[in-house]
Design a protein around this motif. Structure first.
Motif, PDB file in Angstrom:
ATOM      1  N   THR A 227      65.115  80.595  36.270  1.00  0.00           N
ATOM      2  CA  THR A 227      63.746  80.848  36.701  1.00  0.00           C
ATOM      3  C   THR A 227      62.870  81.307  35.545  1.00  0.00           C
ATOM      4  O   THR A 227      61.707  80.911  35.422  1.00  0.00           O
ATOM      5  CB  THR A 227      63.710  81.912  37.814  1.00  0.00           C
ATOM      6  OG1 THR A 227      64.535  81.480  38.906  1.00  0.00           O
ATOM      7  CG2 THR A 227      62.303  82.141  38.317  1.00  0.00           C
TER       8      THR A 227
ATOM      9  N   LEU B 258      57.049  72.277  38.875  1.00  0.00           N
ATOM     10  CA  LEU B 258      57.110  72.239  40.342  1.00  0.00           C
ATOM     11  C   LEU B 258      58.391  72.873  40.883  1.00  0.00           C
ATOM     12  O   LEU B 258      58.331  73.670  41.832  1.00  0.00           O
ATOM     13  CB  LEU B 258      56.947  70.805  40.842  1.00  0.00           C
ATOM     14  CG  LEU B 258      55.531  70.226  40.658  1.00  0.00           C
ATOM     15  CD1 LEU B 258      55.472  68.776  41.108  1.00  0.00           C
ATOM     16  CD2 LEU B 258      54.501  71.056  41.423  1.00  0.00           C
TER      17      LEU B 258
ATOM     18  N   THR C 131      59.948  75.193  39.427  1.00  0.00           N
ATOM     19  CA  THR C 131      59.774  76.609  39.106  1.00  0.00           C
ATOM     20  C   THR C 131      59.092  77.352  40.238  1.00  0.00           C
ATOM     21  O   THR C 131      59.397  78.521  40.501  1.00  0.00           O
ATOM     22  CB  THR C 131      58.955  76.759  37.808  1.00  0.00           C
ATOM     23  OG1 THR C 131      59.678  76.177  36.724  1.00  0.00           O
ATOM     24  CG2 THR C 131      58.689  78.226  37.491  1.00  0.00           C
ATOM     25  N   THR C 132      58.182  76.685  40.938  1.00  0.00           N
ATOM     26  CA  THR C 132      57.467  77.350  42.032  1.00  0.00           C
ATOM     27  C   THR C 132      58.438  77.801  43.128  1.00  0.00           C
ATOM     28  O   THR C 132      58.317  78.905  43.661  1.00  0.00           O
ATOM     29  CB  THR C 132      56.396  76.428  42.633  1.00  0.00           C
ATOM     30  OG1 THR C 132      57.006  75.268  43.214  1.00  0.00           O
ATOM     31  CG2 THR C 132      55.417  75.969  41.564  1.00  0.00           C
TER      32      THR C 132
ATOM     33  N   SER D 235      53.613  81.547  44.059  1.00  0.00           N
ATOM     34  CA  SER D 235      54.282  80.253  43.902  1.00  0.00           C
ATOM     35  C   SER D 235      53.351  79.109  44.280  1.00  0.00           C
ATOM     36  O   SER D 235      53.307  78.075  43.608  1.00  0.00           O
ATOM     37  CB  SER D 235      55.553  80.211  44.766  1.00  0.00           C
ATOM     38  OG  SER D 235      56.515  81.132  44.299  1.00  0.00           O
ATOM     39  N   ALA D 236      52.591  79.292  45.370  1.00  0.00           N
ATOM     40  CA  ALA D 236      51.652  78.262  45.802  1.00  0.00           C
ATOM     41  C   ALA D 236      50.556  78.051  44.763  1.00  0.00           C
ATOM     42  O   ALA D 236      50.117  76.917  44.510  1.00  0.00           O
ATOM     43  CB  ALA D 236      51.044  78.631  47.148  1.00  0.00           C
TER      44      ALA D 236
ATOM     45  N   LEU E 185      50.847  78.524  41.496  1.00  0.00           N
ATOM     46  CA  LEU E 185      51.425  77.778  40.378  1.00  0.00           C
ATOM     47  C   LEU E 185      51.575  76.305  40.730  1.00  0.00           C
ATOM     48  O   LEU E 185      51.337  75.425  39.889  1.00  0.00           O
ATOM     49  CB  LEU E 185      52.781  78.371  39.993  1.00  0.00           C
ATOM     50  CG  LEU E 185      53.496  77.690  38.825  1.00  0.00           C
ATOM     51  CD1 LEU E 185      52.660  77.786  37.547  1.00  0.00           C
ATOM     52  CD2 LEU E 185      54.880  78.296  38.604  1.00  0.00           C
ATOM     53  N   MET E 186      51.948  76.013  41.962  1.00  0.00           N
ATOM     54  CA  MET E 186      52.068  74.628  42.401  1.00  0.00           C
ATOM     55  C   MET E 186      50.713  73.929  42.353  1.00  0.00           C
ATOM     56  O   MET E 186      50.607  72.771  41.907  1.00  0.00           O
ATOM     57  CB  MET E 186      52.635  74.562  43.822  1.00  0.00           C
ATOM     58  CG  MET E 186      52.819  73.144  44.347  1.00  0.00           C
ATOM     59  SD  MET E 186      53.564  73.094  46.002  1.00  0.00           S
ATOM     60  CE  MET E 186      55.202  73.752  45.650  1.00  0.00           C
TER      61      MET E 186
ATOM     62  N   PHE F 133      48.108  82.951  39.983  1.00  0.00           N
ATOM     63  CA  PHE F 133      49.537  83.033  39.664  1.00  0.00           C
ATOM     64  C   PHE F 133      49.821  84.172  38.693  1.00  0.00           C
ATOM     65  O   PHE F 133      50.755  84.959  38.892  1.00  0.00           O
ATOM     66  CB  PHE F 133      50.019  81.714  39.073  1.00  0.00           C
ATOM     67  CG  PHE F 133      51.342  81.816  38.367  1.00  0.00           C
ATOM     68  CD1 PHE F 133      52.508  82.008  39.081  1.00  0.00           C
ATOM     69  CD2 PHE F 133      51.407  81.753  36.977  1.00  0.00           C
ATOM     70  CE1 PHE F 133      53.728  82.132  38.429  1.00  0.00           C
ATOM     71  CE2 PHE F 133      52.620  81.867  36.320  1.00  0.00           C
ATOM     72  CZ  PHE F 133      53.782  82.058  37.040  1.00  0.00           C
TER      73      PHE F 133
ATOM     74  N   THR G 246      52.064  87.395  39.740  1.00  0.00           N
ATOM     75  CA  THR G 246      53.317  87.609  39.021  1.00  0.00           C
ATOM     76  C   THR G 246      53.346  88.982  38.366  1.00  0.00           C
ATOM     77  O   THR G 246      54.348  89.713  38.442  1.00  0.00           O
ATOM     78  CB  THR G 246      53.521  86.517  37.966  1.00  0.00           C
ATOM     79  OG1 THR G 246      53.555  85.239  38.604  1.00  0.00           O
ATOM     80  CG2 THR G 246      54.824  86.726  37.205  1.00  0.00           C
TER      81      THR G 246
END
Length: 221
Positions: free
Chosen positions: A13, A65, A67-68, A101-102, A104-105, A129, A133
């Motif tokens: 990750t 992707l 990674t998300t 996560s969303a 970053l996506m 993001f 984080t």
């Protein structure tokens, strides 16, 4: 179901986004899309520009992707670990992980598209993001700081988060002071922030390895 060690997931990750961005940077130079430069210095390219063209476009999405999903799993495991250590946090924080996560996506999917609302979505996605984080890292570090076994590690992570915040604030201050001249430094700050945000996850993965943390139907040491 046999218990499985989870530190490998932590390492993947943390390292996958770093490897992806640096490979895209190297490929973009090799294929002539960007000029050779030090991404951590001045007058280089943004992280986004390394994944806009050619093979790097597909590599960037292929790395970011997944990674998300890994990030959401990572923070979920952190929350279970804190609960195991007697430092449980409200489950609403998992919503923060999901939003991060969303975001970053959204950033990864819109990268390479420069028309319409795509640039706005991309900028807002990466900003959200980074904020999510950083917040999650501080909360987890605080939980570890309050334990006897991982007090020192938690303190180190809090100091690392402080350094990240200082770099971010320095970036804002220089942008206000230098005006257009800040453009020469902006991309370098972006690369440093990416590195600093991934270092705590590497530390947490190492702590999981040292603790022998395993995952079956639930986490166990």
């Amino acid at each position: 179901m046999p218990a499985l060690s989870i530190h490998t997931l932590g390492y993947v990750t943390a390292l996958l986004p770093l490897l992806t961005t640096h490979l895209c940077w190297g490929l973009s130079i090799l294929l002539g899309y960007i000029e050779p430069c030090n991404p951590y210095g001045v007058d280089c390219v943004s992280i986004s520009n390394t994944g806009r063209h050619g093979v790097a476009y597909f590599l960037f999405k292929a790395g970011m992707l997944p990674t998300t999903l890994l990030l959401f799993l990572f923070w979920g495991l952190c929350w279970q670990w804190l609960a195991l250590l007697g430092q449980g946090r409200h489950r609403a924080w998992l919503l923060v992980a999901l939003l991060g996560s969303a975001a970053l996506m959204l950033y990864a999917l819109t990268l390479g598209h420069s028309t319409g609302y795509y640039p706005v979505l991309r900028r807002n996605g990466i900003a959200l993001f980074l904020f999510m984080t950083f917040t999650l890292q501080v909360v987890v570090a605080d939980g570890l700081y309050r334990t006897e076994r991982w007090h020192g590690a938690g303190l180190g992570l809090l100091w690392l988060s402080t350094l990240t915040l200082v770099v971010a604030l320095l970036s804002v201050a220089l942008a206000a002071w230098l005006g257009e001249g800040y453009e020469r430094l902006e991309n370098g700050f972006e690369w440093w922030l990416l590195l600093l945000l991934n270092l705590p996850m590497l530390v947490l993965a190492r702590l999981w390895q040292l603790s022998g943390l395993k995952m079956g139907l639930r986490l166990q040491e």
